[in-house]
Design a protein around this motif. Structure first.
Motif, PDB file in Angstrom:
ATOM      1  N   PHE A 211     -10.854 -35.158  19.783  1.00 44.27           N
ATOM      2  CA  PHE A 211     -11.582 -36.337  20.228  1.00 44.27           C
ATOM      3  C   PHE A 211     -12.757 -36.616  19.313  1.00 44.27           C
ATOM      4  CE2 PHE A 211     -13.912 -32.885  22.240  1.00 44.27           C
ATOM      5  CZ  PHE A 211     -15.235 -33.282  22.149  1.00 44.27           C
ATOM      6  N   ASN A 212     -13.236 -37.852  19.411  1.00 42.50           N
ATOM      7  CA  ASN A 212     -14.479 -38.269  18.790  1.00 42.50           C
ATOM      8  C   ASN A 212     -15.335 -38.956  19.839  1.00 42.50           C
ATOM      9  OD1 ASN A 212     -14.411 -37.878  15.683  1.00 42.50           O
ATOM     10  ND2 ASN A 212     -12.400 -38.736  16.136  1.00 42.50           N
ATOM     11  N   TYR A 213     -16.642 -38.859  19.663  1.00 46.16           N
ATOM     12  CA  TYR A 213     -17.543 -39.625  20.504  1.00 46.16           C
ATOM     13  C   TYR A 213     -17.627 -41.053  19.974  1.00 46.16           C
ATOM     14  CZ  TYR A 213     -19.064 -35.151  22.400  1.00 46.16           C
ATOM     15  OH  TYR A 213     -19.101 -33.927  23.017  1.00 46.16           O
ATOM     16  N   VAL A 214     -17.737 -42.017  20.894  1.00 44.38           N
ATOM     17  CA  VAL A 214     -17.821 -43.416  20.476  1.00 44.38           C
ATOM     18  C   VAL A 214     -18.833 -44.163  21.331  1.00 44.38           C
ATOM     19  CG1 VAL A 214     -15.436 -43.528  19.632  1.00 44.38           C
ATOM     20  CG2 VAL A 214     -15.919 -44.166  22.002  1.00 44.38           C
ATOM     21  N   PRO A 266     -17.535 -34.402  16.965  1.00 42.62           N
ATOM     22  CA  PRO A 266     -18.263 -33.396  17.758  1.00 42.62           C
ATOM     23  C   PRO A 266     -19.233 -32.587  16.905  1.00 42.62           C
ATOM     24  CG  PRO A 266     -15.943 -33.414  18.365  1.00 42.62           C
ATOM     25  CD  PRO A 266     -16.063 -34.298  17.164  1.00 42.62           C
ATOM     26  N   GLU A 267     -18.839 -32.304  15.656  1.00 42.20           N
ATOM     27  CA  GLU A 267     -19.720 -31.531  14.777  1.00 42.20           C
ATOM     28  C   GLU A 267     -20.985 -32.313  14.445  1.00 42.20           C
ATOM     29  OE1 GLU A 267     -15.797 -30.148  14.956  1.00 42.20           O
ATOM     30  OE2 GLU A 267     -16.449 -32.111  14.200  1.00 42.20           O
ATOM     31  N   GLN A 268     -20.846 -33.602  14.204  1.00 39.70           N
ATOM     32  CA  GLN A 268     -22.030 -34.430  13.947  1.00 39.70           C
ATOM     33  C   GLN A 268     -22.926 -34.500  15.173  1.00 39.70           C
ATOM     34  OE1 GLN A 268     -19.668 -37.887  12.717  1.00 39.70           O
ATOM     35  NE2 GLN A 268     -20.741 -37.883  10.739  1.00 39.70           N
ATOM     36  N   ALA A 269     -22.296 -34.541  16.362  1.00 40.22           N
ATOM     37  CA  ALA A 269     -23.066 -34.649  17.596  1.00 40.22           C
ATOM     38  C   ALA A 269     -23.947 -33.429  17.822  1.00 40.22           C
ATOM     39  CB  ALA A 269     -22.118 -34.838  18.778  1.00 40.22           C
ATOM     40  N   GLU A 270     -23.444 -32.244  17.471  1.00 44.42           N
ATOM     41  CA  GLU A 270     -24.187 -31.013  17.715  1.00 44.42           C
ATOM     42  C   GLU A 270     -25.493 -30.971  16.933  1.00 44.42           C
ATOM     43  OE1 GLU A 270     -21.998 -27.362  17.511  1.00 44.42           O
ATOM     44  OE2 GLU A 270     -20.123 -28.364  18.025  1.00 44.42           O
ATOM     45  N   HIS A 285     -27.031 -47.939  12.938  1.00 49.26           N
ATOM     46  CA  HIS A 285     -25.829 -48.314  12.188  1.00 49.26           C
ATOM     47  C   HIS A 285     -25.791 -47.660  10.815  1.00 49.26           C
ATOM     48  CE1 HIS A 285     -25.214 -52.246  14.705  1.00 49.26           C
ATOM     49  NE2 HIS A 285     -25.055 -51.142  15.407  1.00 49.26           N
ATOM     50  N   LYS A 286     -26.933 -47.345  10.247  1.00 51.10           N
ATOM     51  CA  LYS A 286     -26.941 -46.693   8.929  1.00 51.10           C
ATOM     52  C   LYS A 286     -26.353 -45.283   9.015  1.00 51.10           C
ATOM     53  CE  LYS A 286     -31.740 -45.033   9.268  1.00 51.10           C
ATOM     54  NZ  LYS A 286     -31.387 -43.615   9.406  1.00 51.10           N
ATOM     55  N   ASP A 287     -26.471 -44.663  10.199  1.00 50.46           N
ATOM     56  CA  ASP A 287     -25.879 -43.335  10.395  1.00 50.46           C
ATOM     57  C   ASP A 287     -24.425 -43.431  10.828  1.00 50.46           C
ATOM     58  OD1 ASP A 287     -28.370 -42.266   9.810  1.00 50.46           O
ATOM     59  OD2 ASP A 287     -28.926 -41.980  11.917  1.00 50.46           O
ATOM     60  N   PHE A 288     -24.135 -44.390  11.697  1.00 52.33           N
ATOM     61  CA  PHE A 288     -22.787 -44.546  12.244  1.00 52.33           C
ATOM     62  C   PHE A 288     -22.435 -46.034  12.232  1.00 52.33           C
ATOM     63  CE2 PHE A 288     -24.556 -40.682  14.003  1.00 52.33           C
ATOM     64  CZ  PHE A 288     -23.571 -39.757  13.656  1.00 52.33           C
TER      65      PHE A 288
END
Length: 496
Positions: A211-214, A266-270, A285-288
């Motif tokens: 999964f990915n967070y959105v 998930p790794e970016q979220a941590e 938006h510059k990050d995601f």
């Protein structure tokens, strides 16, 4: 001669809709008779026509439309409605104010809700969003208090700025949303020219368990009103936004939005700077960056407002395979609260109402009976688990969906921490994103000055100087010039 006739709800015809059965006396009317079933049913039904008004989001416009996939999403979700480019899914949309009652002016300054029911081939998916990317709170226990503070005073039954500002000074994590609230975004010029945002973090999931967070955003050309314009319109036509949307669709000027997602692993979220489950924060938006996935178009007005829109029920718990909740605590609370509100307003079988019923097959024999059940109630099929009996003709096979994809839930985020009684503390970090928003507001000529006036006209009604000063101090934590500007405009109005 008109040969049409009316009937009672049971089908029995009667000769006239405008006469009652009376005991005639000396040529005039007299007492009515209990045998006049037409009269009794007419009066009894009239007293029961209204259902409980929504506690929040009471006033709304609604319409039907179509979601179209514009870009391949197969790398991030296995959701069927996003499975291929050009796939179309019908939906129902309800756009509402939040604090006002059903009869209030829809151009008054407020957050606007965006409740969208997608009738996918794997069941319904509800996107229950707002027109702002953040919210006032990050702990769900504050939700009732937040809304009470924006509503009427318990003694005077009047809107009360003292309650409003007292809550926000006591819960200053809300100041990011207040920056949106008192900007021009707080008074949209048209529901057709207003963005929508998920606010919450969700998950796009795949059949393999990944999964990915959105976060989801729906964008269009934005148009807003000034404070003065919104006040004038509220007095001249309190239903201006509802009328604008209805008439645009009627004449074929169909509103459209482009649908985007921000995607975070998930790794970016941590390791991200901010807690991704904090609803008072955005993902810059510059990050995601925004990734386009589809478009939506509104192309049909409701046939009857009550049956199509007032009886519509939306909940973020209504999900399909490929889309799942995150550990956001406000979202987790909403998963219960929204269906509970629907059961109160509409009854335990609210999902059977035509406006809420899915287009996909339904086989839910453990949820049956109850008030106003007008389904086949699954006939003789077992209503308990572990049965060895064969289901009857009422059984519906959900074809084309693998068992591994049926659950919307992924493994819980183990890295988020331990279970505890959590007290949310406000730090300087809570003012970083509002400060960035203040800079964005400054890019539009005159917008910062309008912001001062928007706050001042409301804050000047606060009776206690110490409470007003606490508001100035919190705005100064966002930006010293912001605090000074709000204070100058407000105190000038107070002195008058």
């Amino acid at each position: 001669m008109d040969q049409r006739y009316y009937t009672l709800a049971e089908g029995c015809p009667y000769p006239s809709a405008s006469t009652s059965v009376q005991f005639r006396n000396n040529g005039g009317g007299g007492p009515g008779l209990l045998q006049d079933i037409q009269l009794i049913e007419t009066l009894a039904h009239f007293a029961r026509e209204r259902i409980p008004e929504r506690v929040v989001h009471a006033k709304a416009a609604g319409a039907f439309g179509e979601f179209t996939v514009t870009d391949d999403c197969s790398d991030i979700t296995s959701a069927s409605f996003l499975s291929k480019v050009d796939k179309k899914t019908p939906f129902l949309l309800r756009i509402s104010t939040v604090g006002g009652e059903a009869g209030s002016a829809d151009s008054s300054r407020d957050v606007h809700g965006w409740a969208m029911k997608l009738f996918t081939d794997e069941g319904n998916l509800d996107w229950v969003f707002n027109n702002t990317p953040v919210f006032f709170i990050r702990d769900p226990i504050k939700f009732p208090s937040l809304n009470r503070s924006h509503k009427r005073h318990p003694q005077t039954h009047l809107p009360d700025p003292n309650m409003f500002w007292d809550f926000h000074v006591g819960n200053p994590e809300s100041f990011h949303e207040l920056m949106h609230f008192f900007s021009d975004r707080g008074t949209p010029a048209s529901l057709r020219h207003m963005n929508a945002y998920s606010g919450h973090t969700y998950k796009f999931t795949k059949e393999d368990g990944s999964f990915n967070y959105v976060k989801i955003q729906m964008k269009t050309s934005v148009k807003n009103l000034t404070k003065e314009e919104s006040v004038n319109i509220a007095g001249e036509n309190p239903d201006f936004l509802l009328q604008d949307l209805f008439e645009a669709i009627e004449k074929g000027d169909y509103p459209t939005w482009t649908v985007y997602v921000q995607v975070m692993s998930p790794e970016q979220a941590e390791n991200y700077r901010w807690n991704i489950f904090d609803m008072t924060k955005v993902w810059p938006h510059k990050d995601f960056p925004l990734r386009r996935i589809g478009s939506i178009t509104l192309d049909r007005n409701p046939l009857n407002y009550f049956t199509d829109i007032e009886q519509a029920a939306f909940s973020p718990s209504t999900m399909v395979p490929g889309f799942a909740p995150s550990a956001d605590p406000v979202l987790q609370a909403r998963l219960f609260s929204y269906p509970d509100a629907a059961r109160y307003r509409l009854g335990v079988n609210y999902q059977q109402l035509p406006t809420n019923a899915p287009k996909a097959p339904v086989y839910c024999p453990f949820q049956r009976d109850g008030l106003m059940n007008f389904s086949n109630d699954y006939g003789a099929d077992p209503n308990y688990v572990g049965s060895s009996l064969q289901p009857t003709k009422f059984y519906q096979d959900v074809k084309g969906v693998k068992a591994s994809a049926l659950s919307t839930f992924t493994e819980h985020e183990k890295w988020t921490g331990e279970v505890c009684t959590f007290q949310s503390h406000v730090t300087d970090e809570d003012f970083v994103q509002p400060a960035a928003l203040w800079d964005v507001i400054g890019r539009e000529a005159g917008h910062q000055q309008r912001f001062f006036g928007n706050v001042a006209i409301h804050l000047c009604q606060v009776k206690h100087p110490s409470l007003r000063q606490a508001v100035y101090d919190l705005f100064s934590r966002v930006n010293p010039d912001l605090g000074a500007g709000v204070k100058k405009e407000t105190e000038a109005l107070v002195s008058h």
